[in-house]
Design a protein around this motif. Structure first.
Motif, PDB file in Angstrom:
ATOM      1  N   ARG A 277       0.826  -1.214   0.000  1.00  0.00           N
ATOM      2  CA  ARG A 277       0.000   0.000   0.000  1.00  0.00           C
ATOM      3  C   ARG A 277       0.857   1.259   0.000  1.00  0.00           C
ATOM      4  N   VAL A 278       2.121   1.128   0.398  1.00  0.00           N
ATOM      5  CA  VAL A 278       3.063   2.259   0.404  1.00  0.00           C
ATOM      6  C   VAL A 278       4.223   1.867  -0.506  1.00  0.00           C
ATOM      7  N   PRO A 279       4.259   2.343  -1.750  1.00  0.00           N
ATOM      8  CA  PRO A 279       5.240   1.864  -2.723  1.00  0.00           C
ATOM      9  C   PRO A 279       6.690   1.902  -2.257  1.00  0.00           C
ATOM     10  N   LEU A 280       7.105   2.965  -1.570  1.00  0.00           N
ATOM     11  CA  LEU A 280       8.506   3.053  -1.165  1.00  0.00           C
ATOM     12  C   LEU A 280       8.877   1.926  -0.205  1.00  0.00           C
ATOM     13  N   LEU A 281       7.930   1.511   0.634  1.00  0.00           N
ATOM     14  CA  LEU A 281       8.148   0.376   1.529  1.00  0.00           C
ATOM     15  C   LEU A 281       7.954  -0.944   0.789  1.00  0.00           C
ATOM     16  N   GLY A 282       6.932  -1.004  -0.043  1.00  0.00           N
ATOM     17  CA  GLY A 282       6.660  -2.222  -0.793  1.00  0.00           C
ATOM     18  C   GLY A 282       7.822  -2.636  -1.682  1.00  0.00           C
ATOM     19  N   MET A 283       8.555  -1.665  -2.227  1.00  0.00           N
ATOM     20  CA  MET A 283       9.717  -1.977  -3.051  1.00  0.00           C
ATOM     21  C   MET A 283      10.738  -2.792  -2.270  1.00  0.00           C
ATOM     22  N   LEU A 284      10.971  -2.422  -1.021  1.00  0.00           N
ATOM     23  CA  LEU A 284      11.921  -3.166  -0.190  1.00  0.00           C
ATOM     24  C   LEU A 284      11.424  -4.584   0.066  1.00  0.00           C
ATOM     25  N   HIS A 285      10.145  -4.723   0.363  1.00  0.00           N
ATOM     26  CA  HIS A 285       9.591  -6.046   0.653  1.00  0.00           C
ATOM     27  C   HIS A 285       9.618  -6.944  -0.582  1.00  0.00           C
ATOM     28  N   ILE A 286       9.280  -6.400  -1.736  1.00  0.00           N
ATOM     29  CA  ILE A 286       9.316  -7.201  -2.970  1.00  0.00           C
ATOM     30  C   ILE A 286      10.747  -7.634  -3.259  1.00  0.00           C
ATOM     31  N   GLY A 287      11.687  -6.695  -3.124  1.00  0.00           N
ATOM     32  CA  GLY A 287      13.081  -7.041  -3.350  1.00  0.00           C
ATOM     33  C   GLY A 287      13.544  -8.149  -2.426  1.00  0.00           C
ATOM     34  N   PHE A 288      13.148  -8.057  -1.143  1.00  0.00           N
ATOM     35  CA  PHE A 288      13.571  -9.086  -0.198  1.00  0.00           C
ATOM     36  C   PHE A 288      12.961 -10.441  -0.537  1.00  0.00           C
ATOM     37  N   ALA A 289      11.736 -10.463  -1.048  1.00  0.00           N
ATOM     38  CA  ALA A 289      11.082 -11.742  -1.372  1.00  0.00           C
ATOM     39  C   ALA A 289      11.881 -12.541  -2.389  1.00  0.00           C
ATOM     40  N   TRP A 290      12.649 -11.850  -3.235  1.00  0.00           N
ATOM     41  CA  TRP A 290      13.472 -12.544  -4.229  1.00  0.00           C
ATOM     42  C   TRP A 290      14.559 -13.394  -3.569  1.00  0.00           C
ATOM     43  N   LEU A 291      14.950 -13.071  -2.339  1.00  0.00           N
ATOM     44  CA  LEU A 291      15.968 -13.872  -1.664  1.00  0.00           C
ATOM     45  C   LEU A 291      15.484 -15.300  -1.486  1.00  0.00           C
ATOM     46  N   GLY A 292      14.250 -15.468  -1.011  1.00  0.00           N
ATOM     47  CA  GLY A 292      13.693 -16.809  -0.867  1.00  0.00           C
ATOM     48  C   GLY A 292      13.556 -17.518  -2.205  1.00  0.00           C
ATOM     49  N   VAL A 293      13.150 -16.774  -3.240  1.00  0.00           N
ATOM     50  CA  VAL A 293      13.017 -17.365  -4.577  1.00  0.00           C
ATOM     51  C   VAL A 293      14.371 -17.830  -5.089  1.00  0.00           C
ATOM     52  N   GLY A 294      15.398 -16.977  -4.928  1.00  0.00           N
ATOM     53  CA  GLY A 294      16.729 -17.332  -5.412  1.00  0.00           C
ATOM     54  C   GLY A 294      17.290 -18.559  -4.722  1.00  0.00           C
ATOM     55  N   PHE A 295      17.164 -18.622  -3.404  1.00  0.00           N
ATOM     56  CA  PHE A 295      17.625 -19.793  -2.664  1.00  0.00           C
ATOM     57  C   PHE A 295      16.838 -21.049  -3.081  1.00  0.00           C
ATOM     58  N   ALA A 296      15.533 -20.905  -3.273  1.00  0.00           N
ATOM     59  CA  ALA A 296      14.715 -22.055  -3.666  1.00  0.00           C
ATOM     60  C   ALA A 296      15.127 -22.588  -5.034  1.00  0.00           C
ATOM     61  N   MET A 297      15.346 -21.682  -5.987  1.00  0.00           N
ATOM     62  CA  MET A 297      15.791 -22.104  -7.321  1.00  0.00           C
ATOM     63  C   MET A 297      17.155 -22.779  -7.246  1.00  0.00           C
ATOM     64  N   SER A 298      18.029 -22.242  -6.412  1.00  0.00           N
ATOM     65  CA  SER A 298      19.353 -22.836  -6.256  1.00  0.00           C
ATOM     66  C   SER A 298      19.255 -24.232  -5.650  1.00  0.00           C
ATOM     67  N   ALA A 299      18.350 -24.409  -4.689  1.00  0.00           N
ATOM     68  CA  ALA A 299      18.174 -25.724  -4.067  1.00  0.00           C
ATOM     69  C   ALA A 299      17.683 -26.746  -5.094  1.00  0.00           C
ATOM     70  N   VAL A 300      16.682 -26.366  -5.898  1.00  0.00           N
ATOM     71  CA  VAL A 300      16.168 -27.278  -6.931  1.00  0.00           C
ATOM     72  C   VAL A 300      17.268 -27.608  -7.942  1.00  0.00           C
TER      73      VAL A 300
END
Length: 412
Positions: A277-300
């Motif tokens: 709901r607050v883009p400047l904050l949401g940008m940080l959260h979206i960016g951080f979510a990629w960490l879990g995605v990257g680790f998951a792809m690396s694990a697979v």
């Protein structure tokens, strides 16, 4: 009548003095320039692979040179600028004085200018990387003094300093590569740069700052910042790097899988969806979510390697590099730039649109590793052109800010 004598007026500060008014100004400006230069060179390389431009006379293999410029010259100046500004406040110290950070900045500028020339002119790389190492040491020296003061809550600062020191090892490995031409040095430099330097710094900063920023904005927010997640994720990153250096990539799933689960759990606990709901904050959260995605792809990918299957190529690395590192960088640097220039902490439509464009770039670069080989080069070129469009527009919007005084009249 008495002669009325006018008081002499102070000349307005020039752009050069304003650029050096605070470490984040100088470092962010250098990072912005390097960001464009490095990716213009890479765009020309990718364009040559599809026959659009002549082949560049790279001093070393272009993929290695691209990794060197990105991991050593693009991200670190932004990281240094943020840390030289934020870490003293974490530690309850005064701002770092210009005399202790300006000379390392000059060495970094000179070093990367020579390195960029050395990408095409043999013999210059060694000189440039030596200059970079001196500048890196200077920044690390300042940050070590700040990190190891008497503050009992120094965990984040000390973890960051250890990662910065590891980054210096990566630059030294690049230097060994430039001297010997042995690809082992380049591979070690990439593994150290990603897993021992970049990921620990970015995660540590997110762990400290995202819950803090969110607690001030999201109603009813419960701060979740356990220290055990630091051990899991940074420990996994360090062990992943060690396994990769040892050539045991098929075993990295042992650390990647729990790190992925932990990072995705943090995204949920840090309340990703309400943050949007607050883009400047949401940008940080979206960016951080990629960490879990990257680790998951690396694990697979690692599990697939156990059965001899090659899966995803460089996609996990770019999920981290573009998705996590670049997204958090754009979000955090935009936030610091706005806040320290006297402007409101609000992402305008351009900034939010550029961030969404960067997410598209991340998806395209990942897709380039999955599509048929006949299409891969074209998709890679589209991705890098998207990167240049995003950060070119970002540079036009934000780099001039570092050459102007604060709008509220305050110093810095």
């Amino acid at each position: 009548m008495k002669e009325v004598r006018k008081m002499p007026t102070q000349p307005a500060p020039g752009a050069q003095s304003i650029l050096f008014a605070a470490p984040h100004r100088s470092m962010f400006f250098l990072g912005g320039v390097m960001l464009l230069v490095a990716f213009i060179l890479w765009t020309l390389e990718l364009a040559s692979r599809v026959g659009l431009t002549p082949v560049l006379p790279w001093a070393l293999p272009p993929g290695w040179m691209h990794a060197m410029l990105v991991l050593g010259g693009v991200f670190p100046p932004f990281m240094f600028g943020f840390l030289l500004t934020a870490m003293p406040r974490w530690q309850g110290e005064h701002d770092v004085t210009q005399s202790v950070w300006l000379w390392p900045w000059r060495f970094l500028v000179a070093g990367w200018a020579v390195v960029v020339a050395g990408t095409l002119v043999p013999g210059l790389l060694v000189v440039g990387l030596l200059l970079v190492l001196v500048g890196w040491w200077g920044v690390g020296r300042v940050l070590r003094r700040v990190a190891y003061n008497d503050n009992p809550e120094s965990l984040h600062a000390r973890l960051v300093w250890c990662a910065i020191a590891s980054g210096g090892l990566a630059v030294a490995a690049w230097l060994g590569f430039a001297i010997s031409g042995n690809g082992i040095f380049g591979r070690v430099a990439i593994d150290i740069g990603v897993w021992w330097f970049m990921l620990p710094v970015f995660f540590t900063v997110c762990h400290r700052m995202i819950p803090f920023f969110s607690s001030n904005i999201i109603e009813g927010y419960m701060m979740v910042r356990p220290r055990w997640v630091i051990a899991v994720i940074i420990g996994a990153s360090v062990l992943h790097g060690a396994l990769s250096i040892a050539g045991a990539n098929a075993l990295t799933w042992i650390v990647d899988a729990p790190a992925a689960a932990t990072a995705l759990w943090l995204s949920w606990k840090w309340r990703l969806l309400p943050s949007l709901r607050v883009p400047l904050l949401g940008m940080l959260h979206i960016g951080f979510a990629w960490l879990g995605v990257g680790f998951a792809m690396s694990a697979v990918q690692s599990v697939a390697a156990l059965s001899g299957k090659a899966l995803f190529g460089l996609a996990p690395l770019h999920a981290l590099g573009i998705g996590f590192f670049a997204s958090v960088l754009l979000a955090m640097v935009s936030r610091v730039t706005l806040g320290h220039s006297g402007n409101k902490l609000v992402a305008d439509r351009l900034t939010w649109g550029l961030f969404l464009g960067l997410e598209f770039v991340a998806l395209m670069r990942i897709a380039a590793e999955i599509v048929p080989p006949s299409s891969s080069r074209v998709v890679m070129l589209i991705a890098v052109l998207g990167w240049l469009a995003v950060f070119g527009a970002w540079a036009v919007r934000y780099l001039p800010v570092y050459l102007r005084p604060r709008s509220d009249g305050r110093p810095g």
